[in-house]
Design a protein around this motif. Sequence first.
Motif, PDB file in Angstrom:
ATOM      1  N   GLY A 289       0.794  -1.221   0.000  1.00  0.00           N
ATOM      2  CA  GLY A 289       0.000   0.000   0.000  1.00  0.00           C
ATOM      3  C   GLY A 289       0.826   1.269   0.000  1.00  0.00           C
ATOM      4  O   GLY A 289       0.436   2.276  -0.613  1.00  0.00           O
ATOM      5  N   ASN A 290       1.978   1.271   0.675  1.00  0.00           N
ATOM      6  CA  ASN A 290       2.764   2.498   0.825  1.00  0.00           C
ATOM      7  C   ASN A 290       3.867   2.665  -0.212  1.00  0.00           C
ATOM      8  O   ASN A 290       4.380   3.778  -0.386  1.00  0.00           O
ATOM      9  CB  ASN A 290       3.392   2.549   2.222  1.00  0.00           C
ATOM     10  N   PHE A 291       4.218   1.579  -0.897  1.00  0.00           N
ATOM     11  CA  PHE A 291       5.329   1.679  -1.845  1.00  0.00           C
ATOM     12  C   PHE A 291       4.953   1.170  -3.237  1.00  0.00           C
ATOM     13  O   PHE A 291       5.018   1.915  -4.219  1.00  0.00           O
ATOM     14  CB  PHE A 291       6.537   0.917  -1.314  1.00  0.00           C
ATOM     15  N   LEU A 292       4.536  -0.090  -3.329  1.00  0.00           N
ATOM     16  CA  LEU A 292       4.319  -0.687  -4.640  1.00  0.00           C
ATOM     17  C   LEU A 292       3.151  -0.052  -5.387  1.00  0.00           C
ATOM     18  O   LEU A 292       3.276   0.298  -6.561  1.00  0.00           O
ATOM     19  CB  LEU A 292       4.088  -2.195  -4.489  1.00  0.00           C
ATOM     20  N   GLN A 293       1.999   0.063  -4.726  1.00  0.00           N
ATOM     21  CA  GLN A 293       0.825   0.589  -5.420  1.00  0.00           C
ATOM     22  C   GLN A 293       1.056   1.995  -5.969  1.00  0.00           C
ATOM     23  O   GLN A 293       0.755   2.253  -7.147  1.00  0.00           O
ATOM     24  CB  GLN A 293      -0.379   0.577  -4.469  1.00  0.00           C
ATOM     25  N   PRO A 294       1.583   2.951  -5.183  1.00  0.00           N
ATOM     26  CA  PRO A 294       1.800   4.283  -5.759  1.00  0.00           C
ATOM     27  C   PRO A 294       2.801   4.296  -6.911  1.00  0.00           C
ATOM     28  O   PRO A 294       2.639   5.047  -7.878  1.00  0.00           O
ATOM     29  CB  PRO A 294       2.320   5.096  -4.568  1.00  0.00           C
ATOM     30  N   VAL A 295       3.858   3.469  -6.814  1.00  0.00           N
ATOM     31  CA  VAL A 295       4.896   3.488  -7.845  1.00  0.00           C
ATOM     32  C   VAL A 295       4.454   2.740  -9.096  1.00  0.00           C
ATOM     33  O   VAL A 295       4.576   3.228 -10.227  1.00  0.00           O
ATOM     34  CB  VAL A 295       6.211   2.888  -7.294  1.00  0.00           C
ATOM     35  N   VAL A 296       3.917   1.539  -8.918  1.00  0.00           N
ATOM     36  CA  VAL A 296       3.603   0.678 -10.056  1.00  0.00           C
ATOM     37  C   VAL A 296       2.262   1.036 -10.689  1.00  0.00           C
ATOM     38  O   VAL A 296       2.118   1.024 -11.917  1.00  0.00           O
ATOM     39  CB  VAL A 296       3.600  -0.806  -9.611  1.00  0.00           C
ATOM     40  N   MET A 297       1.252   1.383  -9.857  1.00  0.00           N
ATOM     41  CA  MET A 297      -0.098   1.575 -10.356  1.00  0.00           C
ATOM     42  C   MET A 297      -0.521   3.039 -10.412  1.00  0.00           C
ATOM     43  O   MET A 297      -1.645   3.335 -10.819  1.00  0.00           O
ATOM     44  CB  MET A 297      -1.090   0.820  -9.463  1.00  0.00           C
ATOM     45  N   GLY A 298       0.349   3.939 -10.002  1.00  0.00           N
ATOM     46  CA  GLY A 298      -0.062   5.338  -9.887  1.00  0.00           C
ATOM     47  C   GLY A 298      -0.580   5.929 -11.179  1.00  0.00           C
ATOM     48  O   GLY A 298      -1.538   6.706 -11.182  1.00  0.00           O
ATOM     49  N   ARG A 299       0.038   5.594 -12.307  1.00  0.00           N
ATOM     50  CA  ARG A 299      -0.367   6.187 -13.576  1.00  0.00           C
ATOM     51  C   ARG A 299      -1.506   5.443 -14.243  1.00  0.00           C
ATOM     52  O   ARG A 299      -2.093   5.936 -15.202  1.00  0.00           O
ATOM     53  CB  ARG A 299       0.835   6.225 -14.527  1.00  0.00           C
ATOM     54  N   THR A 300      -1.794   4.252 -13.788  1.00  0.00           N
ATOM     55  CA  THR A 300      -2.810   3.445 -14.439  1.00  0.00           C
ATOM     56  C   THR A 300      -4.151   3.524 -13.720  1.00  0.00           C
ATOM     57  O   THR A 300      -5.186   3.760 -14.335  1.00  0.00           O
ATOM     58  CB  THR A 300      -2.344   1.971 -14.503  1.00  0.00           C
ATOM     59  N   LEU A 301      -4.139   3.337 -12.404  1.00  0.00           N
ATOM     60  CA  LEU A 301      -5.377   3.248 -11.638  1.00  0.00           C
ATOM     61  C   LEU A 301      -5.653   4.590 -10.975  1.00  0.00           C
ATOM     62  O   LEU A 301      -5.383   4.790  -9.801  1.00  0.00           O
ATOM     63  CB  LEU A 301      -5.264   2.130 -10.590  1.00  0.00           C
ATOM     64  N   LYS A 302      -6.182   5.537 -11.750  1.00  0.00           N
ATOM     65  CA  LYS A 302      -6.462   6.873 -11.225  1.00  0.00           C
ATOM     66  C   LYS A 302      -7.898   6.927 -10.714  1.00  0.00           C
ATOM     67  O   LYS A 302      -8.728   7.698 -11.185  1.00  0.00           O
ATOM     68  CB  LYS A 302      -6.237   7.912 -12.310  1.00  0.00           C
ATOM     69  N   VAL A 328     -12.865  -3.471 -11.461  1.00  0.00           N
ATOM     70  CA  VAL A 328     -11.960  -2.335 -11.288  1.00  0.00           C
ATOM     71  C   VAL A 328     -11.231  -1.977 -12.592  1.00  0.00           C
ATOM     72  O   VAL A 328     -11.186  -0.800 -12.963  1.00  0.00           O
ATOM     73  CB  VAL A 328     -10.974  -2.592 -10.145  1.00  0.00           C
ATOM     74  N   PRO A 329     -10.637  -2.929 -13.326  1.00  0.00           N
ATOM     75  CA  PRO A 329     -10.020  -2.521 -14.597  1.00  0.00           C
ATOM     76  C   PRO A 329     -11.014  -1.936 -15.587  1.00  0.00           C
ATOM     77  O   PRO A 329     -10.673  -1.006 -16.329  1.00  0.00           O
ATOM     78  CB  PRO A 329      -9.397  -3.820 -15.131  1.00  0.00           C
ATOM     79  N   LEU A 330     -12.249  -2.431 -15.594  1.00  0.00           N
ATOM     80  CA  LEU A 330     -13.246  -1.856 -16.486  1.00  0.00           C
ATOM     81  C   LEU A 330     -13.613  -0.441 -16.057  1.00  0.00           C
ATOM     82  O   LEU A 330     -13.782   0.455 -16.905  1.00  0.00           O
ATOM     83  CB  LEU A 330     -14.495  -2.747 -16.520  1.00  0.00           C
ATOM     84  N   ALA A 331     -13.731  -0.226 -14.741  1.00  0.00           N
ATOM     85  CA  ALA A 331     -14.009   1.131 -14.253  1.00  0.00           C
ATOM     86  C   ALA A 331     -12.856   2.066 -14.582  1.00  0.00           C
ATOM     87  O   ALA A 331     -13.067   3.215 -14.994  1.00  0.00           O
ATOM     88  CB  ALA A 331     -14.268   1.100 -12.745  1.00  0.00           C
ATOM     89  N   ALA A 332     -11.610   1.604 -14.407  1.00  0.00           N
ATOM     90  CA  ALA A 332     -10.446   2.424 -14.737  1.00  0.00           C
ATOM     91  C   ALA A 332     -10.408   2.746 -16.232  1.00  0.00           C
ATOM     92  O   ALA A 332     -10.063   3.866 -16.633  1.00  0.00           O
ATOM     93  CB  ALA A 332      -9.170   1.706 -14.312  1.00  0.00           C
ATOM     94  N   THR A 333     -10.779   1.775 -17.064  1.00  0.00           N
ATOM     95  CA  THR A 333     -10.806   2.014 -18.508  1.00  0.00           C
ATOM     96  C   THR A 333     -11.867   3.034 -18.883  1.00  0.00           C
ATOM     97  O   THR A 333     -11.635   3.924 -19.716  1.00  0.00           O
ATOM     98  CB  THR A 333     -11.059   0.689 -19.247  1.00  0.00           C
ATOM     99  N   ALA A 334     -13.053   2.907 -18.258  1.00  0.00           N
ATOM    100  CA  ALA A 334     -14.122   3.869 -18.534  1.00  0.00           C
ATOM    101  C   ALA A 334     -13.691   5.287 -18.175  1.00  0.00           C
ATOM    102  O   ALA A 334     -13.916   6.238 -18.939  1.00  0.00           O
ATOM    103  CB  ALA A 334     -15.383   3.479 -17.757  1.00  0.00           C
ATOM    104  N   TRP A 335     -13.032   5.443 -17.019  1.00  0.00           N
ATOM    105  CA  TRP A 335     -12.577   6.773 -16.626  1.00  0.00           C
ATOM    106  C   TRP A 335     -11.458   7.257 -17.550  1.00  0.00           C
ATOM    107  O   TRP A 335     -11.397   8.445 -17.887  1.00  0.00           O
ATOM    108  CB  TRP A 335     -12.100   6.766 -15.186  1.00  0.00           C
ATOM    109  N   GLY A 336     -10.574   6.366 -17.972  1.00  0.00           N
ATOM    110  CA  GLY A 336      -9.534   6.749 -18.920  1.00  0.00           C
ATOM    111  C   GLY A 336     -10.113   7.247 -20.231  1.00  0.00           C
ATOM    112  O   GLY A 336      -9.602   8.210 -20.825  1.00  0.00           O
ATOM    113  N   ILE A 337     -11.190   6.615 -20.695  1.00  0.00           N
ATOM    114  CA  ILE A 337     -11.848   7.065 -21.935  1.00  0.00           C
ATOM    115  C   ILE A 337     -12.456   8.454 -21.748  1.00  0.00           C
ATOM    116  O   ILE A 337     -12.393   9.309 -22.636  1.00  0.00           O
ATOM    117  CB  ILE A 337     -12.917   6.039 -22.358  1.00  0.00           C
ATOM    118  N   VAL A 338     -13.042   8.700 -20.573  1.00  0.00           N
ATOM    119  CA  VAL A 338     -13.615  10.018 -20.292  1.00  0.00           C
ATOM    120  C   VAL A 338     -12.541  11.099 -20.361  1.00  0.00           C
ATOM    121  O   VAL A 338     -12.771  12.203 -20.868  1.00  0.00           O
ATOM    122  CB  VAL A 338     -14.309  10.015 -18.912  1.00  0.00           C
ATOM    123  N   THR A 339     -11.333  10.773 -19.874  1.00  0.00           N
ATOM    124  CA  THR A 339     -10.267  11.792 -19.815  1.00  0.00           C
ATOM    125  C   THR A 339      -9.709  12.165 -21.184  1.00  0.00           C
ATOM    126  O   THR A 339      -9.026  13.195 -21.295  1.00  0.00           O
ATOM    127  CB  THR A 339      -9.110  11.291 -18.926  1.00  0.00           C
TER     128      THR A 339
END
Length: 359
Positions: A289-302, A328-339
Amino acid sequence: MSVPETLWSDSLGTFATRCLQVLLVAAVAVALVFGMTQLSVVIIPIVLALIIASAMFPLVDFLRRHHVPSAVATWVSLLAVLGVFGAVVWVIVLRVESQFGDLAASAVDGADQVRRLAGNLPISDQQFQDAKASVLDFLSSKQFGTGALAGVSAAGSFATSAAVFAVVLFFFLKDGPRIWAFLCRPFTGHRLERAQRVGDQAVTTLGGYVRGTATVALVDAIGIGAGLLIIGVPLAIPLAVIVFIAAFVPLVGATAAGILAALVAVVSNGPVAALWVVAVVVLVNQLEGNFLQPVVMGRTLKLHPLVILIALTAGTILGGIVGAILSVPLAATAWGIVTIWNGPDKPAEFARQKRPEHS
């Protein structure tokens, strides 16, 4: 010349019109969800194939750019995916089969420990024996047999879904860009540009999500699996594989798998070992939660954690475990399309920040 007012032109009529529009959109959404749940044997493998193909696209593209024939590149990627899935199933089945006898014996000892620990509670020996007999009666009952038959039917549906998944994944890997180009034929001009942006964004988001989540899941599995091996918990490797799979469910997956590992530890090694397992799970989760998620997923899972939780809940209700993994990946994709709806850096009008937003 003023326009005469009608029942639909005043403020109440406008509100009623908006309500009818919302109801119509909701009805269409409900119909789509209902149709997808009825065709889950087909829909779920297609969505899974799309997600996996997005994750494997860099490998296919790399092989093609290095003059590997398209068919060969597709088969290499497909066999890699199927090999990973097969290895996961083989490890779980083989290790569980080899250690099931020891675990069963430990479970008997664990039941006796629970019985002794319950000696200080207002539970009589007869009540404990009655509860044990009830469990045994259920295992030999007609209801349990019916459940077993339902399991056979589910296995048949799983085999069908697996076959559909393999075939669809092959064609997505081989002809994914051509398939999307075919689907974009009705569009021209700026609508075609938008459709192409949507396709690129979907592949980028889904692929990045899967690769990032797999990285985090691998670290979770290695950390918790190493802890289980050091503590001496049986089935450590299958449990580590389960941790890897469960980590694809954000927020709760790895924790749920850690609880399962703690239950196995308390049955086989006693409460002290279970406490050590809990400590290992907490430590690994903090690292994630404090290291991997922000570094690895920060740009993908907004996505805000509340959005993730709502998506998980809805996905679980509609599709069970598979729905929880896909939501969750489908929700992230939907938001990415909106952006990128109105341009590479131009979100849809409703999603644009129009004023300072204070935290």
